[in-house]
Every structure is written in structure tokens, then in C-alpha cells.
Design a protein around this motif. Structure first.
Motif, PDB file in Angstrom:
ATOM      1  N   TYR A   4       1.016  -1.245   0.063  1.00 37.91           N
ATOM      2  CA  TYR A   4       0.054  -0.136   0.078  1.00 37.91           C
ATOM      3  C   TYR A   4       0.798   1.265   0.064  1.00 37.91           C
ATOM      4  O   TYR A   4       1.828   1.128   0.696  1.00 37.91           O
ATOM      5  CB  TYR A   4      -0.860  -0.045   1.184  1.00 37.91           C
ATOM      6  CG  TYR A   4      -2.197  -0.932   1.122  1.00 37.91           C
ATOM      7  CD1 TYR A   4      -3.568  -0.089   0.963  1.00 37.91           C
ATOM      8  CD2 TYR A   4      -2.133  -2.083   1.311  1.00 37.91           C
ATOM      9  CE1 TYR A   4      -4.611  -0.852   0.639  1.00 37.91           C
ATOM     10  CE2 TYR A   4      -3.180  -2.994   1.145  1.00 37.91           C
ATOM     11  CZ  TYR A   4      -4.396  -2.203   0.813  1.00 37.91           C
ATOM     12  OH  TYR A   4      -5.592  -2.937   0.671  1.00 37.91           O
ATOM     13  N   LEU A   5       0.336   2.100  -0.771  1.00 35.17           N
ATOM     14  CA  LEU A   5       1.180   3.596  -0.853  1.00 35.17           C
ATOM     15  C   LEU A   5       0.140   4.692  -0.568  1.00 35.17           C
ATOM     16  O   LEU A   5      -0.708   4.765  -1.382  1.00 35.17           O
ATOM     17  CB  LEU A   5       1.947   3.845  -2.084  1.00 35.17           C
ATOM     18  CG  LEU A   5       2.807   4.841  -2.161  1.00 35.17           C
ATOM     19  CD1 LEU A   5       3.920   5.033  -1.023  1.00 35.17           C
ATOM     20  CD2 LEU A   5       3.466   5.113  -3.703  1.00 35.17           C
ATOM     21  N   VAL A   6       0.246   5.292   0.563  1.00 35.36           N
ATOM     22  CA  VAL A   6      -0.570   6.684   0.588  1.00 35.36           C
ATOM     23  C   VAL A   6       0.000   7.783   0.099  1.00 35.36           C
ATOM     24  O   VAL A   6       1.014   8.084   0.478  1.00 35.36           O
ATOM     25  CB  VAL A   6      -1.117   6.915   2.050  1.00 35.36           C
ATOM     26  CG1 VAL A   6      -1.722   7.813   2.382  1.00 35.36           C
ATOM     27  CG2 VAL A   6      -1.834   5.552   2.871  1.00 35.36           C
ATOM     28  N   ILE A   7      -0.606   8.552  -0.784  1.00 37.74           N
ATOM     29  CA  ILE A   7      -0.275   9.634  -1.508  1.00 37.74           C
ATOM     30  C   ILE A   7      -0.677  11.104  -0.509  1.00 37.74           C
ATOM     31  O   ILE A   7      -1.954  11.235  -0.713  1.00 37.74           O
ATOM     32  CB  ILE A   7      -0.404  10.052  -2.928  1.00 37.74           C
ATOM     33  CG1 ILE A   7      -0.057   8.819  -3.607  1.00 37.74           C
ATOM     34  CG2 ILE A   7      -0.005  11.360  -3.417  1.00 37.74           C
ATOM     35  CD1 ILE A   7      -0.358   8.738  -5.147  1.00 37.74           C
ATOM     36  N   LEU A   8       0.097  11.824   0.157  1.00 39.63           N
ATOM     37  CA  LEU A   8      -0.395  12.805   0.997  1.00 39.63           C
ATOM     38  C   LEU A   8      -0.010  13.977  -0.105  1.00 39.63           C
ATOM     39  O   LEU A   8       0.925  14.691  -0.029  1.00 39.63           O
ATOM     40  CB  LEU A   8       0.341  13.293   2.020  1.00 39.63           C
ATOM     41  CG  LEU A   8       0.203  12.034   3.217  1.00 39.63           C
ATOM     42  CD1 LEU A   8       1.155  12.271   4.330  1.00 39.63           C
ATOM     43  CD2 LEU A   8      -1.366  12.104   3.622  1.00 39.63           C
ATOM     44  N   ASP A   9      -1.071  14.283  -1.069  1.00 38.23           N
ATOM     45  CA  ASP A   9      -0.920  15.125  -2.118  1.00 38.23           C
ATOM     46  C   ASP A   9      -0.813  16.693  -1.486  1.00 38.23           C
ATOM     47  O   ASP A   9      -1.723  17.107  -0.713  1.00 38.23           O
ATOM     48  CB  ASP A   9      -1.962  15.164  -3.070  1.00 38.23           C
ATOM     49  CG  ASP A   9      -1.502  15.658  -4.438  1.00 38.23           C
ATOM     50  OD1 ASP A   9      -0.353  16.055  -4.627  1.00 38.23           O
ATOM     51  OD2 ASP A   9      -2.405  15.815  -5.328  1.00 38.23           O
ATOM     52  N   GLU A  10       0.259  17.470  -2.113  1.00 41.71           N
ATOM     53  CA  GLU A  10       0.513  18.910  -1.479  1.00 41.71           C
ATOM     54  C   GLU A  10       0.539  18.990  -0.023  1.00 41.71           C
ATOM     55  O   GLU A  10      -0.135  19.641   0.853  1.00 41.71           O
ATOM     56  CB  GLU A  10      -0.947  19.838  -1.682  1.00 41.71           C
ATOM     57  CG  GLU A  10      -0.960  19.801  -3.363  1.00 41.71           C
ATOM     58  CD  GLU A  10       0.138  20.672  -4.194  1.00 41.71           C
ATOM     59  OE1 GLU A  10       0.980  21.406  -3.585  1.00 41.71           O
ATOM     60  OE2 GLU A  10       0.133  20.662  -5.220  1.00 41.71           O
ATOM     61  N   MET A  11       1.179  17.923   0.469  1.00 38.25           N
ATOM     62  CA  MET A  11       1.377  17.992   2.077  1.00 38.25           C
ATOM     63  C   MET A  11       1.944  19.011   2.858  1.00 38.25           C
ATOM     64  O   MET A  11       1.437  19.230   3.975  1.00 38.25           O
ATOM     65  CB  MET A  11       2.163  16.590   2.421  1.00 38.25           C
ATOM     66  CG  MET A  11       3.668  16.959   2.258  1.00 38.25           C
ATOM     67  SD  MET A  11       4.772  15.507   2.657  1.00 38.25           S
ATOM     68  CE  MET A  11       4.338  15.040   4.403  1.00 38.25           C
ATOM     69  N   ASN A  12       2.600  20.047   2.173  1.00 37.58           N
ATOM     70  CA  ASN A  12       3.041  21.275   2.961  1.00 37.58           C
ATOM     71  C   ASN A  12       2.046  22.508   2.743  1.00 37.58           C
ATOM     72  O   ASN A  12       2.458  23.604   3.123  1.00 37.58           O
ATOM     73  CB  ASN A  12       4.472  21.513   2.804  1.00 37.58           C
ATOM     74  CG  ASN A  12       4.689  21.956   1.325  1.00 37.58           C
ATOM     75  OD1 ASN A  12       4.169  21.554   0.406  1.00 37.58           O
ATOM     76  ND2 ASN A  12       5.483  22.796   1.033  1.00 37.58           N
TER      77      ASN A  12
END
Length: 498
Positions: free
Chosen positions: A274-282
Motif C-alpha cells: 500500500y502507498l498513501v499519497i499525501l498530495d500537497e502535504m505542505n
């Protein structure tokens, strides 16, 4: 009695008479006709110089009278202004009181609406806090989607995994798959850096200018391993862990879940990667909403990767919850994408030190690739091939000695040092990079530039400008002029910014 009246008349008359005489005298000061009469009487008696003195006296008197009138007018204006301000303040107070009453009315309406919703199951909101045992469970029963996942995965049969693939094959096929199936073009060195990062940390940071394919790379990885990546767009309002895990609503006694929590719960039921993408994390402060996960993933034992979700245990809790606690799945990695611009927050050292940053600053160059299908791989084999690479390709003593010399040089000239965490990541990342088909010196070059030299950005660049050339020359002496290109390019970029 007459004597008393005479006493009062004379006693009080002295006071009020003096006041009256004062008023009459003040009014007499503004008796213009009398001033004209005096001037007329002395018109024939005053000579040339005397007239000059008289005119000056007249002008002086007019100025004094004008000043008195001005002061009286200003005083009256200030009085009426203060009176108006007091009146306005009173109006504001009344308006605030009216707004408070409106808020109370709206709160009452909200409570009535909630009462109507709860009454559908035969309860009064005032009784909710008193509920215990079976009644409390009934209020929550069957509402959690996590409970539905228990039923959905009850009869799960794992697929036939491709557990024969090697790490170099994994990287080569990933690049060909992204090209042939998704139309995404990545250099093989970028693929190797990305895959090697899985061996060194659970948090990978893809950073660079917008439009270079950061999110696409993580998305393509999910497609490649036959388990779509979980895309979680970060919002500017994120400030705590509830944005990731959800929260327990004390009024309704229900747990508000998130898509990420459901994906994490599902991951505990299978062995997929599994890979979680925290898009635009900052776009929000990473150290606020991801702080707990950073600490949990640092724990050496995976049975310590535990999150407290709810304060108590119920009979109908999802099966994966034990005493209100949930175990973070071992087959899940997290990948954040970062755009460094004025609309985002700077990522702190606390986050960077625990993550593996990978820069994507160039667009991919198109190339031809044969049709390549995805792989079906479980996380045990994925970790095995990464661990095998680390065991088969440990960092050589020669490189470690040179790294120690570079460390001493940087401490002496830049007052920057790195700790045991980064040293461990170097010993994990570099062997994995060699295992993907890269070279040891290139792996060290990349992680040294992204993990150590990155700390120079916090220094006053104008003061270290002259020291940069010395560090580049020292690296050429240790590693050869043809090596350490990432480090030298990064240092030259800092020098231009100074």
C-alpha cells in the motif's frame, strides 16, 4: 424669623451676587459699543506714535477675544462628540446583546434538529450522556464502515503473488510499465532512487516544481503493484491527527472515519503493498497533522505501531480494534508531494530527517517501451528483496571513512552535523540503491545532497559562500572530480543564491 431671612439673604446673596457680577463682567468684556465709544473719545487726543500703540492694543484684544471664542467652540464640539460616541457605544452594546440572543436562538434550533434526528431511534439528546451498556452500543451499532470491511474481507482469498521478481527487474519493469501503460516517462535513475527510498524510511517526500510528475510517480507505483495508491489531498485547515484518523463525536457517540483510516484498516486484512499519497502535504504544517505518525513509525518494533482511536471499548467495535486501539499496517508506506512556493509552508527538519526527499525538477523524456503488465507482489517479498540488497551490498569501509572525513570537514567549516538517524538511513538507502542496479558512489552522492547538504539552507548563505568552493575541492580530492555530481550541483546552486 425676619432675622433668619435677612441672614440667608445676605449670606447667600454674597455668593450668588458675586457669581452674577462675574457673569456680567465677562459679558461686559464683549460689549463692542463701549469699545467704539472709548475709541471715539480719544480719536482727537491721540498722536501718531500713540495711535500705533492704540492699534496694537486693539489688535491684541481682538486676538484674545478670538482665542476665547475658539476655545469655547472647540470645547463644545468635543463635548457633543463625546456624547455622540457614548451614544454609539451604547448602540454597539445593544447590537452585541442582540447578536448574542440570536446565537442562543440558533443554538436552540440546532438542538431541536438534533433532537429530531435522535428521536428517530427513540432517544432524547438529554439522555445520551446517561446511556450505558447495550443502549450505547445500539446507538453506534452498524454505523461504522470499518465494521462493513470486516464482513467484506471475511472470505478474502489472496491472489497468486509474483514472488520471484528481483529488485533490478522490479525497477526496470516499473519504468517500462509507466511508459507503455500510463504514458509516463521516468529516467531509470529516478526509478531507482524512488524504490530505494522504501528501504530507508516509511515516509518518502517527492519535491520540485509543479507539473514534473511527482503525484504521477506515486500513482503509477500503485498501478504497477496492482494495488491503487490511496490519494489523500491535504487541506490548508489540517492541524491535528483527526484529519488522518477521524474523530469520535461525543454527542452522537459515533466515530467519523476518513478514507485513509479505512485504507489502513483494509491493509491489515491482506499482504498487498500500500502507498498513501499525501498530495500537497505542505499546504498545511506537516509537523501538526503528521506528528504522531512520525513518532509511531520510528518505533523499532511493529507491534508498537499503535494509535488510540476511541477512549473505550464496545462489544460491536470493528474486529481490528482492541481496547479502542488500532495497529498501523506494516504493509503501508506514505509518500508526500511538495511544491516549494509562497503558498505553502516550509517543511521542518523534524520531518525531513525522518523522510527520504527525492527531487523531481525535470520533465521526462519520451521513449519507446514494450507493453509491460503490472506485477502482483506482496509486501513480504518486496521487503525481502530490499533487505537482501542491504545485506548483499553493505556500504564499504572506504566510503564510510570518506563520509566521516566529509562529516568532520562540514562540522569544522559550516557548524552542521547529522545524527545517527541519517547515518542509519545512509546505510539502508545506499545498499538498496546498489541492489536496484545503481552504483555505491551515486547512492551516497544523492542521499548526502538531500539529507545533509540540505541543512545549509538554514545558514546565512552570504557567510558560507567562500567556504563552498573549499568543500567542492575537498570532495573532488576524496571521491574524484567525475563523482558526487548531485552534491556539487547543489552546492553551486546555494552559492548562486548567496
Amino acid at each position: 424669623m425676619d432675622t433668619v431671612f435677612k441672614f440667608l439673604f445676605q449670606f447667600l446673596g454674597q455668593f450668588f451676587g458675586s457669581i452674577w457680577n462675574g457673569i456680567v463682567s465677562i459679558l461686559g468684556a464683549f460689549n463692542i459699543p463701549e469699545y467704539i465709544s472709548i475709541i471715539s473719545r480719544y480719536t482727537t487726543k491721540l498722536g501718531g506714535l500713540a495711535w500705533v500703540v492704540a492699534i496694537i492694543a486693539i489688535i491684541l484684544l481682538v486676538a484674545i477675544i478670538g482665542l476665547l471664542v475658539f476655545l469655547i467652540v472647540v470645547s463644545l464640539k468635543k463635548f457633543f462628540r463625546n456624547k455622540r460616541a457614548r451614544k454609539d457605544t451604547g448602540s454597539l452594546v445593544q447590537e452585541v446583546q442582540a447578536l448574542n440572543r440570536e446565537v442562543m436562538r440558533l443554538n436552540l434550533e440546532k438542538d431541536k434538529i438534533l433532537s429530531m434526528k435522535v428521536s428517530q431511534i427513540g432517544l432524547n439528546p438529554n439522555e445520551i450522556s446517561e446511556l450505558t451498556g447495550e443502549e450505547l452500543e445500539t446507538l453506534n451499532g452498524g454505523e461504522l464502515k470499518l465494521t462493513a470491511l470486516d464482513e467484506e474481507w471475511a472470505d478474502y482469498q489472496p491472489p497468486e503473488y509474483d514472488n520471484e521478481i528481483t529488485l533490478p527487474e522490479f525497477c526496470d519493469r516499473f519504468r517500462l510499465f509507466a511508459c507503455s501503460r500510463l504514458g509516463l516517462y521516468y529516467d531509470i535513475s529516478m526509478i531507482r532512487r524512488f524504490v530505494s527510498a522504501f528501504a530507508s524510511t516509511r515516509l518518502i517526500v517527492l519535491q520540485g516544481i509543479s507539473g514534473t510528475g511527482k503525484t504521477s510517480l506515486a500513482y503509477a507505483f500503485g498501478k504497477y503493484v496492482s494495488n491503487d495508491s490511496v490519494i489523500t489531498p491535504v487541506q490548508p485547515s489540517w492541524r491535528d491527527r483527526s484529519e488522518l484518523f477521524g474523530y469520535f463525536n461525543e454527542f452522537t457517540k459515533k466515530y467519523n472515519e476518513t478514507e485513509l483510516l479505512r485504507a489502513m484498516y483494509e491493509a491489515n486484512y491482506n499482504e498487498n503493498v500500500y502507498l498513501v499519497i499525501l498530495d500537497e502535504m505542505n499546504i498545511a504544517r506537516v509537523e501538526y497533522y503528521f506528528a504522531e505518525m512520525l513518532s509511531i513509525l520510528e518505533m523499532p518494533r511493529r507491534d508498537e505501531w499503535v494509535v488510540d482511536l476511541v477512549p473505550s471499548q464496545w462489544k460491536n467495535d470493528p474486529k481490528q480494534l482492541h481496547k479502542g486501539k488500532f495497529t498501523v499496517p506494516p504493509n503501508m508506506w506514505y509518500c508526500g508531494t511538495i511544491n516549494n512556493d509562497d503558498s505553502t509552508f516550509a517543511v521542518t527538519d523534524k520531518v525531513y530527517d525522518r523522510a527520504m526527499p527525492i527531487n523531481i525538477d525535470t520533465k521526462g523524456v519520451a521513449f519507446e517501451a514494450p507493453d509491460t503488465p503490472p506485477v502482483v507482489i506482496n509486501y513480504h517479498h518486496f521487503e525481502d528483496i530490499l533487505n537482501k540488497a542491504k545485506a548483499d551490498n553493505p556500504v564499504s569501509d572506504e566510503i564510510l571513512n570518506k563520509l566521516a572525513l566529509v562529516d568532520d570537514y562540514i562540522i569544522a567549516h559550516f557548524r552542521v552535523a547529522f545524527g545517527n538517524r541519517i547515518m542509519k538511513q545512509i546505510k539502508d538507502y545506499v545498499p538498496a540503491y546498489v541492489g536496484t542496479g545503481g552504483t555505491e558512489i551515486d547512492g551516497l552522492d544523492y542521499i548526502l545532497a538531500r539529507k545533509v547538504l540540505r541543512k545549509f539552507e538554514a545558514l546565512n548563505l552570504s557567510y558560507i559562500r567562500d567556504e563552498i568552493d573549499g568543500l567542492i575541492a575537498y570532495m573532488d580530492e576524496l571521491f574524484g572530480e567525475e563523482n558526487m555530481g548531485e552534491c556539487k550541483d547543489y552546492l553551486l546552486m546555494l552559492k548562486k543564491l548567496a
